[in-house]
Structures are given as C-alpha cells and as structure tokens.
Design an enzyme around this catalytic site. Structure first.
Site, mmCIF file in Angstrom:
data_model
loop_
_atom_site.group_PDB
_atom_site.id
_atom_site.type_symbol
_atom_site.label_atom_id
_atom_site.label_comp_id
_atom_site.label_asym_id
_atom_site.label_seq_id
_atom_site.Cartn_x
_atom_site.Cartn_y
_atom_site.Cartn_z
ATOM 1 N N ASP A 50 30.529 42.869 61.838
ATOM 2 C CA ASP A 50 30.620 43.115 60.392
ATOM 3 C C ASP A 50 31.799 42.311 59.883
ATOM 4 O O ASP A 50 32.950 42.636 60.182
ATOM 5 C CB ASP A 50 30.892 44.597 60.102
ATOM 6 N N ARG B 57 32.128 46.856 48.216
ATOM 7 C CA ARG B 57 31.359 46.018 49.144
ATOM 8 C C ARG B 57 30.142 45.392 48.465
ATOM 9 O O ARG B 57 29.464 44.547 49.035
ATOM 10 C CB ARG B 57 30.903 46.852 50.342
ATOM 11 N N HIS C 257 28.055 57.729 57.031
ATOM 12 C CA HIS C 257 28.782 57.921 58.280
ATOM 13 C C HIS C 257 28.903 59.418 58.587
ATOM 14 O O HIS C 257 29.120 59.822 59.725
ATOM 15 C CB HIS C 257 30.188 57.313 58.209
ATOM 16 N N LYS D 167 21.798 43.783 53.848
ATOM 17 C CA LYS D 167 21.846 45.237 54.087
ATOM 18 C C LYS D 167 22.210 45.975 52.793
ATOM 19 O O LYS D 167 22.701 45.359 51.857
ATOM 20 C CB LYS D 167 22.840 45.556 55.206
ATOM 21 N N HIS D 168 21.936 47.301 52.698
ATOM 22 C CA HIS D 168 21.364 48.225 53.687
ATOM 23 C C HIS D 168 19.989 48.636 53.164
ATOM 24 O O HIS D 168 19.921 49.413 52.225
ATOM 25 C CB HIS D 168 22.226 49.464 53.838
ATOM 26 N N ASP E 111 21.234 50.338 61.325
ATOM 27 C CA ASP E 111 22.653 50.606 61.114
ATOM 28 C C ASP E 111 23.148 51.361 62.353
ATOM 29 O O ASP E 111 22.349 51.752 63.219
ATOM 30 C CB ASP E 111 22.864 51.427 59.834
ATOM 31 N N ARG F 237 37.137 43.716 60.897
ATOM 32 C CA ARG F 237 37.043 44.340 62.219
ATOM 33 C C ARG F 237 38.164 43.934 63.182
ATOM 34 O O ARG F 237 38.393 44.607 64.170
ATOM 35 C CB ARG F 237 35.693 43.994 62.866
#
Length: 228
Positions: A10, A80, A123, A110-111, A197, A18
């Site tokens: 990502d 984002r 999440h 995405k998504h 995902d 990351r």
C-alpha cells in the site's frame, strides 16, 4: 520460489504509508484539489512513487483509491479519496495510475464496489450501504466502470455490504460471488486480477474463527489474490 514472486505494497502517498523514513507525497485529497490545468503534477507524483517502489523491488502498488468521498463521517477513506465528484475522482485516479505505470509499476483500483459513503471503519466492523442498485451503479461503481474501460491491471475488493447487490444479504463484498463473479466479472467484464482487502480486518476475521475457512470463502467468491 519455483515462480517469480509478486511483491505488493500500500503506497497511496508513497513508501511512507508503510515504510518509515522514506519519501512521502501529497495525499489524494490534496491532488484532487489541483486545478485541471495542473493535472500533469498528479502524473508526476504517480511516476515518482512508481520509481521509489521500483528501486526497492516492488511490482504492484495497491493504489489508487477511487472511492468517492461523499460521507463526511467516513472514518477510513476521507483524505485517501480524490474528492466527492465522480468524474474528477476517476480522471485524477487514471492520471496517477498512468504515472506509476510509466515507471513500470502495476496499479490497483480500490475499494470495489465503493467505500466512500460509509460511516463504519471496515478494520473494526462491517459497513452496510443501503442504497438501491441504480444509485450504486450511478455513483459508487462509476469510477470502476470507467477504469475497466481503460484496461486497468487489478481491482481490490472492500469489506463492505451492499444488500441491493446481494439479494438482500448483508455479506461483505469480499465474500460475495454475486458481487465478484456476477457484477465485476460478468456484468462489467473485468478480466484483470481481483484482490481481497486484508483478511485480518475485523469486519470479516471475527466471523470465521476456524482457521482457513475465511480464506477459502474469499477464494471461492472469486478473489485471485488473498491479502493478509
């Protein structure tokens, strides 16, 4: 490995998403605010990110995000996203994508089928979008339809439920044959790679305590790559 490995990350705003102490570029919301005559800057950002990934041996960037930022209470998309206008979102996402492709890096939209109008963080829990099928096709699916027409490499499926697309069931898109095999493959004729995902996200991981069952469900639903 008997076959070359595919390394992905990502890196929506660069390796810094990351990896610490690496270059960070503007968030999508900032790029989305650029005037039309400065689109070239978005291409450049994509190219620079692509070059950074290439230098350390990464092949696939799980980016760009094409969720439309229509819900101000969205806890997980927000900055984002390229914005709240579907035309600008896909136009700027494709520009970014072409930039990183020029550096030799694969991209991923995405998504799917659209995480913009949610107020739950996937999440933690499973977001449910209670729009009609017509509304979903007009708004959430619009960027993906245009991206597929442009011949993109891959699409990542989000952990969100849209009952109007799954015969009234509140099942995550990542586990839904109706959404992946039905809509994405048959209706929209997507022939690229389908990625789930992350399957350790609580919206789905808490549903299947038995080891391996969730992974099988995601694979059986039509995901080609299973993301941890």
């Amino acid at each position: 490995a008997p076959y070359p490995l595919l390394i992905s990350i990502d890196a929506e705003w660069g390796l810094a998403m990351r990896v610490e102490n690496t270059p960070q570029y503007p968030y999508a919301i900032t790029l989305g605010a650029l005037p039309h005559e400065e689109q070239e800057l978005i291409y450049e950002v994509g190219k620079y990110i692509g070059n950074d990934l290439k230098q350390i041996g990464i092949h696939l960037n799980l980016s760009p995000v094409v969720d439309i930022n229509t819900n101000p209470n969205n806890p997980v998309i927000g900055y984002r996203s390229f914005g709240e206008d579907k035309e600008k979102v896909i136009q700027k996402a494709l520009t970014f994508y072409r930039g990183q492709k020029s550096a030799g890096i694969l991209g991923c939209f995405k998504h799917f089928p659209g995480h913009g109008d949610t107020a739950v963080d996937s999440h933690i829990g499973l977001p449910v979008i209670s729009k009609s099928k017509e509304e979903i096709y007009d708004q959430e699916l619009y960027p993906f339809i245009k991206a597929i027409e442009a011949g993109i490499d891959s699409i990542l499926i989000g952990h969100l439920a849209i009952p109007s697309l799954t015969n009234g069931k509140s099942i995550s898109a990542t586990l839904s044959k109706e959404i992946i095999k039905g809509i994405l493959r048959k209706e929209l004729n997507f022939e690229g790679v389908v990625i789930s995902d992350a399957l350790n996200m609580h919206s789905v991981s808490k549903l299947y305590p038995e080891k391996g069952l969730l992974e099988w469900k995601a694979f059986d639903a039509g995901n080609d790559l299973l993301c941890f």
